[in-house]
Design an enzyme around this catalytic site. Structure first.
Site, PDB file in Angstrom:
ATOM      1  N   TYR A   1      -2.082  -0.594  11.090  1.00 55.27           N
ATOM      2  CA  TYR A   1      -2.211  -1.272   9.781  1.00 55.27           C
ATOM      3  C   TYR A   1      -1.014  -0.965   8.885  1.00 55.27           C
ATOM      4  O   TYR A   1      -0.341  -1.872   8.379  1.00 55.27           O
ATOM      5  CB  TYR A   1      -3.515  -0.847   9.076  1.00 55.27           C
TER       6      TYR A   1
ATOM      7  N   THR B   1       0.819  -1.211   0.000  1.00 50.05           N
ATOM      8  CA  THR B   1       0.000   0.000   0.000  1.00 50.05           C
ATOM      9  C   THR B   1       0.856   1.266   0.000  1.00 50.05           C
ATOM     10  O   THR B   1       1.993   1.246   0.474  1.00 50.05           O
ATOM     11  CB  THR B   1      -0.903  -0.001   1.259  1.00 50.05           C
ATOM     12  N   ASP B   2       0.265   2.343  -0.471  1.00 53.99           N
ATOM     13  CA  ASP B   2       0.963   3.642  -0.434  1.00 53.99           C
ATOM     14  C   ASP B   2       1.135   4.160   0.997  1.00 53.99           C
ATOM     15  O   ASP B   2       1.957   5.036   1.266  1.00 53.99           O
ATOM     16  CB  ASP B   2       0.224   4.695  -1.282  1.00 53.99           C
ATOM     17  N   GLU B   3       0.339   3.594   1.932  1.00 54.74           N
ATOM     18  CA  GLU B   3       0.371   4.110   3.313  1.00 54.74           C
ATOM     19  C   GLU B   3       1.689   3.852   4.016  1.00 54.74           C
ATOM     20  O   GLU B   3       1.946   4.450   5.066  1.00 54.74           O
ATOM     21  CB  GLU B   3      -0.752   3.470   4.130  1.00 54.74           C
TER      22      GLU B   3
ATOM     23  N   LYS C   1       2.054  -3.356   7.346  1.00 58.13           N
ATOM     24  CA  LYS C   1       2.309  -3.507   5.901  1.00 58.13           C
ATOM     25  C   LYS C   1       3.756  -3.108   5.597  1.00 58.13           C
ATOM     26  O   LYS C   1       4.434  -3.749   4.791  1.00 58.13           O
ATOM     27  CB  LYS C   1       1.336  -2.667   5.071  1.00 58.13           C
TER      28      LYS C   1
HETATM   29  P1  NAD Z   1      -9.931  -7.214   2.209  1.00 56.57           P
HETATM   30  O1  NAD Z   1      -9.940  -6.930   3.665  1.00 56.57           O
HETATM   31  O2  NAD Z   1     -11.136  -6.945   1.394  1.00 56.57           O
HETATM   32  O3  NAD Z   1      -9.533  -8.736   1.955  1.00 56.57           O
HETATM   33  C1  NAD Z   1      -8.542  -9.390   2.690  1.00 56.57           C
HETATM   34  C2  NAD Z   1      -8.727 -10.899   2.490  1.00 56.57           C
HETATM   35  O4  NAD Z   1      -7.659 -11.567   3.210  1.00 56.57           O
HETATM   36  C3  NAD Z   1     -10.044 -11.433   3.046  1.00 56.57           C
HETATM   37  O5  NAD Z   1     -10.637 -12.325   2.125  1.00 56.57           O
HETATM   38  C4  NAD Z   1      -9.635 -12.173   4.318  1.00 56.57           C
HETATM   39  O6  NAD Z   1     -10.486 -13.257   4.646  1.00 56.57           O
HETATM   40  C5  NAD Z   1      -8.241 -12.655   3.931  1.00 56.57           C
HETATM   41  N1  NAD Z   1      -7.396 -12.933   5.104  1.00 56.57           N
HETATM   42  C6  NAD Z   1      -7.247 -12.160   6.214  1.00 56.57           C
HETATM   43  N2  NAD Z   1      -6.417 -12.763   7.077  1.00 56.57           N
HETATM   44  C7  NAD Z   1      -6.017 -13.919   6.490  1.00 56.57           C
HETATM   45  C8  NAD Z   1      -5.150 -14.968   6.884  1.00 56.57           C
HETATM   46  N3  NAD Z   1      -4.526 -14.964   8.062  1.00 56.57           N
HETATM   47  N4  NAD Z   1      -4.947 -15.984   6.019  1.00 56.57           N
HETATM   48  C9  NAD Z   1      -5.586 -16.017   4.822  1.00 56.57           C
HETATM   49  N5  NAD Z   1      -6.432 -15.073   4.413  1.00 56.57           N
HETATM   50  C10 NAD Z   1      -6.638 -14.026   5.235  1.00 56.57           C
HETATM   51  O7  NAD Z   1      -8.666  -6.416   1.668  1.00 56.57           O
HETATM   52  P2  NAD Z   1      -8.416  -5.713   0.251  1.00 56.57           P
HETATM   53  O8  NAD Z   1      -8.889  -4.330   0.315  1.00 56.57           O
HETATM   54  O9  NAD Z   1      -8.877  -6.618  -0.827  1.00 56.57           O
HETATM   55  O10 NAD Z   1      -6.820  -5.665   0.271  1.00 56.57           O
HETATM   56  C11 NAD Z   1      -6.056  -6.737  -0.274  1.00 56.57           C
HETATM   57  C12 NAD Z   1      -4.574  -6.394  -0.180  1.00 56.57           C
HETATM   58  O11 NAD Z   1      -4.331  -5.180  -0.898  1.00 56.57           O
HETATM   59  C13 NAD Z   1      -4.076  -6.142   1.239  1.00 56.57           C
HETATM   60  O12 NAD Z   1      -2.780  -6.685   1.330  1.00 56.57           O
HETATM   61  C14 NAD Z   1      -4.027  -4.635   1.372  1.00 56.57           C
HETATM   62  O13 NAD Z   1      -3.046  -4.235   2.286  1.00 56.57           O
HETATM   63  C15 NAD Z   1      -3.661  -4.251  -0.048  1.00 56.57           C
HETATM   64  N6  NAD Z   1      -4.084  -2.913  -0.503  1.00 56.57           N
HETATM   65  C16 NAD Z   1      -5.403  -2.532  -0.371  1.00 56.57           C
HETATM   66  C17 NAD Z   1      -5.797  -1.286  -0.883  1.00 56.57           C
HETATM   67  C18 NAD Z   1      -7.228  -0.844  -0.791  1.00 56.57           C
HETATM   68  O14 NAD Z   1      -7.523   0.295  -1.147  1.00 56.57           O
HETATM   69  N7  NAD Z   1      -8.177  -1.657  -0.357  1.00 56.57           N
HETATM   70  C19 NAD Z   1      -4.849  -0.450  -1.488  1.00 56.57           C
HETATM   71  C20 NAD Z   1      -3.524  -0.868  -1.582  1.00 56.57           C
HETATM   72  C21 NAD Z   1      -3.150  -2.119  -1.105  1.00 56.57           C
HETATM   73  O1  DAU Z   2      -4.168   3.962   0.535  1.00 57.28           O
HETATM   74  C1  DAU Z   2      -4.359   2.598   0.440  1.00 57.28           C
HETATM   75  C2  DAU Z   2      -5.197   2.133   1.604  1.00 57.28           C
HETATM   76  O2  DAU Z   2      -6.519   2.604   1.355  1.00 57.28           O
HETATM   77  C3  DAU Z   2      -5.190   0.619   1.791  1.00 57.28           C
HETATM   78  O3  DAU Z   2      -3.893   0.206   2.129  1.00 57.28           O
HETATM   79  C4  DAU Z   2      -6.172   0.198   2.882  1.00 57.28           C
HETATM   80  O4  DAU Z   2      -6.242  -1.212   2.935  1.00 57.28           O
HETATM   81  C5  DAU Z   2      -7.545   0.764   2.546  1.00 57.28           C
HETATM   82  O5  DAU Z   2      -8.451   0.467   3.584  1.00 57.28           O
HETATM   83  C6  DAU Z   2      -7.468   2.271   2.338  1.00 57.28           C
HETATM   84  O6  DAU Z   2      -7.142   2.952   3.576  1.00 57.28           O
HETATM   85  P1  DAU Z   2      -7.870   4.321   4.006  1.00 57.28           P
HETATM   86  O7  DAU Z   2      -7.800   4.408   5.468  1.00 57.28           O
HETATM   87  O8  DAU Z   2      -7.385   5.454   3.172  1.00 57.28           O
HETATM   88  O9  DAU Z   2      -9.367   3.974   3.478  1.00 57.28           O
HETATM   89  P2  DAU Z   2     -10.824   4.129   4.126  1.00 57.28           P
HETATM   90  O10 DAU Z   2     -11.783   3.650   3.101  1.00 57.28           O
HETATM   91  O11 DAU Z   2     -10.909   3.557   5.490  1.00 57.28           O
HETATM   92  O12 DAU Z   2     -10.951   5.717   4.271  1.00 57.28           O
HETATM   93  C7  DAU Z   2     -10.722   6.584   3.169  1.00 57.28           C
HETATM   94  C8  DAU Z   2     -10.780   8.011   3.690  1.00 57.28           C
HETATM   95  O13 DAU Z   2     -12.127   8.324   4.069  1.00 57.28           O
HETATM   96  C9  DAU Z   2      -9.936   8.256   4.935  1.00 57.28           C
HETATM   97  O14 DAU Z   2      -9.387   9.568   4.853  1.00 57.28           O
HETATM   98  C10 DAU Z   2     -10.948   8.180   6.091  1.00 57.28           C
HETATM   99  C11 DAU Z   2     -12.224   8.698   5.446  1.00 57.28           C
HETATM  100  N1  DAU Z   2     -13.490   8.127   5.955  1.00 57.28           N
HETATM  101  C12 DAU Z   2     -13.598   6.779   6.067  1.00 57.28           C
HETATM  102  C13 DAU Z   2     -14.787   6.199   6.473  1.00 57.28           C
HETATM  103  C14 DAU Z   2     -14.917   4.704   6.627  1.00 57.28           C
HETATM  104  C15 DAU Z   2     -14.580   8.962   6.205  1.00 57.28           C
HETATM  105  O15 DAU Z   2     -14.489  10.207   6.082  1.00 57.28           O
HETATM  106  N2  DAU Z   2     -15.772   8.399   6.582  1.00 57.28           N
HETATM  107  C16 DAU Z   2     -15.922   7.048   6.742  1.00 57.28           C
HETATM  108  O16 DAU Z   2     -17.027   6.583   7.093  1.00 57.28           O
END
Ligand code: NAD
Ligand code: DAU
Length: 328
Positions: free
Chosen positions: A145, A118-120, A149
């Site tokens: 989190y 992730t970019d975080e 990562k």
């Molecule tokens: P998600 O939470 O929707 O899915 C995570 C999946 O991992 C789920 O199906 C969960 O059951 C599985 N899981 C959790 N713990 C596990 C374990 N111990 N063993 C096996 N499976 C397990 O997450 P997502 O948003 O699809 O993110 C997927 C990946 O992408 C993560 O590594 C996250 O850090 C990364 N990522 C997410 C975003 C985003 O915006 N959502 C952005 C950049 C990177």
């Molecule tokens: O940047 C990549 C990341 O993006 C991933 O690594 C994470 O897995 C993914 O969850 C996401 O993280 P954020 O914390 O940026 O996403 P989230 O959807 O939780 O929130 C996006 C923004 O919106 C953040 O600034 C918080 C704000 N927010 C979130 C929720 C749930 C609100 O204002 N209201 C809300 O109800």
């Protein structure tokens, strides 16, 4: 690509990835997923993939599955910042120990690994300004989190350098699209409005995220798997117009005809993320497909949540109850 082991393949990004790989017939797929609250087998409906329920921390199972595949794509993680503030423990276990377990298995079997990050890990940027994260930006994570990562990325790099593991890493910005859990910002607001509730904006809503459609992310992962250089890291970001959370929520309210309210801010809230994806574009020729702007992508995503209420309805009450406990 032979047989591909996809960890976390029942989650949001992983299941969209599995669908893409199978629709393009690029590989046979085995999904390893423990099905936490975020994993859902329904996400894989219609995908021709083998499913194994289990944890990436289970060394014997991971060794057996890695031994039977040609490539591993590692999505499995605890992924939600707000949850990591309530209880960091599963984040350390899955994100750090799980990645370690996988690294030891690919090291033993000489298997190619792509690690999804992730970019975080880079921390945040001031809201004002145009600076972006590059692959050489120093790590400075803010939340439990993002710290776990970051730890997992460091482990992958150390295993590449010390043990010659054949791995690549990608760091991507905020994804949106179908099958995203409704705890996350965009689907939470869409489902709030569908339920007649106000959308919920943390703090002032001045924070900025670098939104990318999940298919653009997964196209980039495939480009790295096909043409990426071993040991390299690639940033992924669509570079859409800078949009604050408040502007995103206003766009959703305008499209759907809803309203929003301000709620408690997230402790330690990162201000702005922005990715420089020049390396990915120049080296691998990747370009985003969803270039018509965030509004266009949001309209399609809103339609998906409207059409798939049965998919999210069961989780809605519990998610909102947990947020209410933190004044959000
Ligand atoms: P998600 O939470 O929707 O899915 C995570 C999946 O991992 C789920 O199906 C969960 O059951 C599985 N899981 C959790 N713990 C596990 C374990 N111990 N063993 C096996 N499976 C397990 O997450 P997502 O948003 O699809 O993110 C997927 C990946 O992408 C993560 O590594 C996250 O850090 C990364 N990522 C997410 C975003 C985003 O915006 N959502 C952005 C950049 C990177
Ligand atoms: O940047 C990549 C990341 O993006 C991933 O690594 C994470 O897995 C993914 O969850 C996401 O993280 P954020 O914390 O940026 O996403 P989230 O959807 O939780 O929130 C996006 C923004 O919106 C953040 O600034 C918080 C704000 N927010 C979130 C929720 C749930 C609100 O204002 N209201 C809300 O109800």
């Amino acid at each position: 690509m032979g047989t591909m082991l996809v960890t976390g393949g029942a989650g949001f990004i992983g299941s969209n990835f599995v669908r893409m790989v199978r629709e393009r017939d690029l590989a046979e797929v085995v999904v390893l997923d423990t099905l936490t609250y975020a994993g859902n087998l329904a996400n894989l409906d219609g995908c021709d993939a083998e499913f194994v329920r289990g944890s990436v921390t289970d060394a014997a199972l991971v060794d057996e599955l890695v031994g039977g595949c040609d490539t591993v794509v590692h999505f499995a993680a605890e992924s939600h910042n707000d949850n990591s503030l309530r209880d960091p423990s599963p984040f350390v276990t899955t994100n750090v120990v799980g990645t370690f377990t996988l690294l030891e298995a690919v090291r033993r079997h000489g298997t190619r690994l792509h690690h999804i990050s992730t970019d975080e890990v880079f921390g945040d940027l001031p809201v004002e300004g145009e600076e972006k994260f590059t692959e050489t930006t120093p790590y400075n994570p803010s939340s439990p989190y993002s710290a776990t990562k970051a730890g997992s990325d460091h482990l992958v790099r150390a295993w590449v350098r010390s043990f010659g593991v054949n791995a690549t890493i990608s760091n991507c910005s905020n994804n949106y699209g179908p099958y995203q859990h409704i705890e996350k910002f965009i689907p939470r607001q869409i489902t709030n409005i569908l339920d007649g509730r106000p959308a919920k904006l943390y703090g002032t809503g001045a924070q900025v995220r670098d939104w990318i459609h999940v298919d653009d992310h997964n196209d980039a992962v495939l480009a790295i798997l096909e043409r990426g250089r071993a040991g390299e890291t690639y940033n992924i970001g669509a570079g859409l117009e800078k949009t604050s959370n408040k502007q995103v929520i206003e766009m959703i309210c305008e499209i759907m005809g809803g309203s929003f309210e301000h709620v408690a801010d997230r402790p330690g809230h990162d201000q702005r993320y922005a990715m420089d994806a020049a390396k990915l574009t120049a080296e691998l020729g990747w370009a985003p497909r969803y270039t018509a702007g965030l509004r266009d992508g949001l309209e399609k995503t809103i339609a998906w949540y409207r059409d798939n209420e049965a998919w999210w309805r069961g989780a809605k009450e519990g998610v909102e109850k947990r947020y209410a406990e933190s004044g959000q």
